[in-house]
Write a protein that holds these residues in place. Structure first.
Motif, PDB file in Angstrom:
ATOM      1  N   LEU A  13       0.818  -1.210   0.000  1.00 43.65           N
ATOM      2  CA  LEU A  13       0.000   0.000   0.000  1.00 43.65           C
ATOM      3  C   LEU A  13       0.849   1.256   0.000  1.00 43.65           C
ATOM      4  O   LEU A  13       0.611   2.188  -0.776  1.00 43.65           O
ATOM      5  CB  LEU A  13      -0.939  -0.018   1.214  1.00 43.65           C
ATOM      6  N   PHE A  14       1.867   1.297   0.846  1.00 46.60           N
ATOM      7  CA  PHE A  14       2.651   2.519   0.974  1.00 46.60           C
ATOM      8  C   PHE A  14       3.505   2.776  -0.273  1.00 46.60           C
ATOM      9  O   PHE A  14       3.683   3.923  -0.679  1.00 46.60           O
ATOM     10  CB  PHE A  14       3.514   2.464   2.230  1.00 46.60           C
ATOM     11  N   ILE A  15       4.015   1.716  -0.883  1.00 47.06           N
ATOM     12  CA  ILE A  15       4.757   1.901  -2.126  1.00 47.06           C
ATOM     13  C   ILE A  15       3.820   2.415  -3.218  1.00 47.06           C
ATOM     14  O   ILE A  15       4.169   3.292  -4.014  1.00 47.06           O
ATOM     15  CB  ILE A  15       5.437   0.586  -2.549  1.00 47.06           C
ATOM     16  N   HIS A  16       2.605   1.887  -3.227  1.00 47.46           N
ATOM     17  CA  HIS A  16       1.598   2.337  -4.200  1.00 47.46           C
ATOM     18  C   HIS A  16       1.265   3.822  -3.986  1.00 47.46           C
ATOM     19  O   HIS A  16       1.196   4.598  -4.947  1.00 47.46           O
ATOM     20  CB  HIS A  16       0.341   1.481  -4.043  1.00 47.46           C
ATOM     21  N   LEU A  17       1.082   4.213  -2.726  1.00 48.21           N
ATOM     22  CA  LEU A  17       0.767   5.605  -2.419  1.00 48.21           C
ATOM     23  C   LEU A  17       1.912   6.530  -2.815  1.00 48.21           C
ATOM     24  O   LEU A  17       1.692   7.619  -3.348  1.00 48.21           O
ATOM     25  CB  LEU A  17       0.462   5.764  -0.934  1.00 48.21           C
ATOM     26  N   MET A  18       3.130   6.077  -2.564  1.00 42.23           N
ATOM     27  CA  MET A  18       4.279   6.907  -2.917  1.00 42.23           C
ATOM     28  C   MET A  18       4.351   7.112  -4.426  1.00 42.23           C
ATOM     29  O   MET A  18       4.704   8.191  -4.919  1.00 42.23           O
ATOM     30  CB  MET A  18       5.566   6.268  -2.406  1.00 42.23           C
ATOM     31  N   GLY A  19       3.983   6.082  -5.190  1.00 39.97           N
ATOM     32  CA  GLY A  19       3.986   6.201  -6.638  1.00 39.97           C
ATOM     33  C   GLY A  19       2.954   7.185  -7.159  1.00 39.97           C
ATOM     34  O   GLY A  19       3.092   7.715  -8.253  1.00 39.97           O
ATOM     35  N   GLN A  20       1.903   7.438  -6.347  1.00 43.38           N
ATOM     36  CA  GLN A  20       0.867   8.379  -6.754  1.00 43.38           C
ATOM     37  C   GLN A  20       1.201   9.821  -6.376  1.00 43.38           C
ATOM     38  O   GLN A  20       0.552  10.751  -6.841  1.00 43.38           O
ATOM     39  CB  GLN A  20      -0.460   8.001  -6.090  1.00 43.38           C
ATOM     40  N   ALA A  21       2.206   9.996  -5.504  1.00 42.09           N
ATOM     41  CA  ALA A  21       2.530  11.336  -5.003  1.00 42.09           C
ATOM     42  C   ALA A  21       3.422  12.076  -5.985  1.00 42.09           C
ATOM     43  O   ALA A  21       4.143  11.480  -6.788  1.00 42.09           O
ATOM     44  CB  ALA A  21       3.225  11.227  -3.644  1.00 42.09           C
ATOM     45  N   HIS A  22       3.384  13.401  -5.900  1.00 42.91           N
ATOM     46  CA  HIS A  22       4.229  14.248  -6.732  1.00 42.91           C
ATOM     47  C   HIS A  22       5.380  14.792  -5.901  1.00 42.91           C
ATOM     48  O   HIS A  22       5.183  15.348  -4.825  1.00 42.91           O
ATOM     49  CB  HIS A  22       3.423  15.406  -7.331  1.00 42.91           C
ATOM     50  N   ASP A  23       6.587  14.599  -6.401  1.00 40.18           N
ATOM     51  CA  ASP A  23       7.798  15.054  -5.729  1.00 40.18           C
ATOM     52  C   ASP A  23       7.748  16.576  -5.578  1.00 40.18           C
ATOM     53  O   ASP A  23       7.637  17.301  -6.570  1.00 40.18           O
ATOM     54  CB  ASP A  23       9.017  14.636  -6.553  1.00 40.18           C
ATOM     55  N   ASN A  24       7.836  17.063  -4.335  1.00 37.18           N
ATOM     56  CA  ASN A  24       7.756  18.498  -4.119  1.00 37.18           C
ATOM     57  C   ASN A  24       9.080  19.220  -4.384  1.00 37.18           C
ATOM     58  O   ASN A  24       9.190  20.423  -4.169  1.00 37.18           O
ATOM     59  CB  ASN A  24       7.251  18.806  -2.710  1.00 37.18           C
ATOM     60  N   PHE A  25      10.080  18.470  -4.832  1.00 40.82           N
ATOM     61  CA  PHE A  25      11.331  19.109  -5.231  1.00 40.82           C
ATOM     62  C   PHE A  25      11.395  19.280  -6.751  1.00 40.82           C
ATOM     63  O   PHE A  25      11.710  20.336  -7.264  1.00 40.82           O
ATOM     64  CB  PHE A  25      12.523  18.281  -4.741  1.00 40.82           C
ATOM     65  N   THR A  26      11.020  18.197  -7.480  1.00 39.38           N
ATOM     66  CA  THR A  26      11.068  18.257  -8.932  1.00 39.38           C
ATOM     67  C   THR A  26       9.726  18.565  -9.553  1.00 39.38           C
ATOM     68  O   THR A  26       9.641  19.007 -10.703  1.00 39.38           O
ATOM     69  CB  THR A  26      11.548  16.924  -9.511  1.00 39.38           C
ATOM     70  N   GLY A  27       8.622  18.281  -8.780  1.00 38.03           N
ATOM     71  CA  GLY A  27       7.286  18.454  -9.320  1.00 38.03           C
ATOM     72  C   GLY A  27       6.800  17.268 -10.125  1.00 38.03           C
ATOM     73  O   GLY A  27       5.679  17.272 -10.629  1.00 38.03           O
ATOM     74  N   ASN A  28       7.662  16.230 -10.225  1.00 43.04           N
ATOM     75  CA  ASN A  28       7.288  15.038 -10.993  1.00 43.04           C
ATOM     76  C   ASN A  28       6.703  13.974 -10.085  1.00 43.04           C
ATOM     77  O   ASN A  28       6.979  13.959  -8.884  1.00 43.04           O
ATOM     78  CB  ASN A  28       8.510  14.469 -11.714  1.00 43.04           C
TER      79      ASN A  28
END
Length: 314
Positions: free
Chosen positions: A296-311
């Motif tokens: 679950l947590f790996i899945h959630l991380m994949g859905q998040a946007h990096d707040n440093f690069t914006g990707n």
């Protein structure tokens, strides 16, 4: 002061460093007397959030209360009732355990110094080592000493920032037994961790990625609400299978768990179609299973946007 059922109540909490938003509109509640796990990858904003909760950093936006005190206007009151344990050992290695505790009590002007130190030594099982130099302690005993120092002023809330990093499994287990004992006495504990076995020991969890809260609830609730479908695969040739499935339509994650694989995706039909041919291989056995918290947590991380690069994180 608003003295309700919540030890921590955050609404839209935001913190920026320059152009970067490190904590982005965080809304989260921690109930009094519970053990709350705060999870997320490195750089996700956990430590910054914790420092705002205890009044060490001032938020740029939003509002919050800790133990009923306003985190902006009443930081001094919060600090008197919160124990904050940082990731690094911050006591004096050339002082003994007892000397360190007595020193902490004295610099904060606490009354009943000897009584407080004796109580802390007894509570954390440190009496037999009280004259040992802190620098000679193992990681687990340093951890106990640090927690003892956090408890000297009899706090109602403990904020523990990755307290078991680098500690052996037995010391981690003993530490968690102590955390739950404290919670049973009415002390609220918020603990940040990377360990999935520790996450499962918490009453409730909050998962933060790149400054945004992605999920919150009990471990069981998070798994049930995840809408993630997972096949567990065992047998021969699973390493080659993992390589074959990576990037296939409908397959969002392929993760080794010991001698088996977890193959997961959020679209059940697409996942079934992508794995159908492989499930016919007689060397392997496939079964649908509940996703693990780690899935679950790996899945959630994949859905998040990096707040440093914006990707989006990969």
């Amino acid at each position: 002061m608003n003295d309700g059922a919540l030890a921590i109540d955050l609404r839209g909490l935001t913190k920026r460093f320059g152009a970067r938003t490190v904590v982005d509109a965080l809304s989260m509640q921690v109930r009094r007397g519970e053990v709350f796990g705060f999870l997320g990858p490195n750089g996700s904003g956990k430590t910054t959030s914790i420092r705002m909760m205890c009044g060490l950093l001032t938020a740029d936006g939003g509002e919050g209360h800790t133990l009923g005190w306003d985190i902006r206007r009443e930081a001094a009151q919060i600090k008197r009732e919160v124990g904050y344990m940082t990731q690094r050992f911050g006591l004096y290695e050339d002082l003994s355990i007892r000397e360190n505790l007595a020193f902490v009590a004295s610099i904060y002007g606490m009354d009943r110094t000897r009584q407080r130190v004796d109580t802390a030594l007894e509570r954390l099982g440190l009496q037999s080592r009280q004259h040992q130099l802190a620098g000679s302690l193992s990681g687990g005993w340093k951890q106990r000493l640090t927690l003892a120092a956090c408890m000297l002023h009899e706090p109602r809330l403990l904020l523990l920032d990755e307290p078991t990093a680098g500690v052996d499994p037995k010391a981690r287990r003993d530490f968690w037994e102590e955390i739950h004992r404290l919670a049973s006495q009415g002390i609220t504990v918020l603990v940040s961790t990377h360990y999935m076995d520790e996450a499962e020991r918490c009453h409730r969890l909050g998962y933060i990625a790149y400054g945004r809260l992605m999920a919150c609830g009990t471990p069981q609730e998070l798994v049930e609400r995840s809408a993630l479908h997972t096949w567990q695969v065992g047998g021969e040739g699973i390493t080659a299978l993992a390589e074959a499935l990576q990037g296939a339509p409908g397959v969002e994650m392929v993760t080794h768990f010991g001698n088996s694989l977890h193959v997961s995706g959020s679209d059940a039909a697409a996942l079934e179609a992508a794995t159908a041919a492989h499930r016919a291989d007689p060397r392997q056995h496939w079964q649908l299973t509940r996703p693990a918290l780690e899935d679950l947590f790996i899945h959630l991380m994949g859905q998040a946007h990096d707040n440093f690069t914006g990707n989006r994180a990969s």
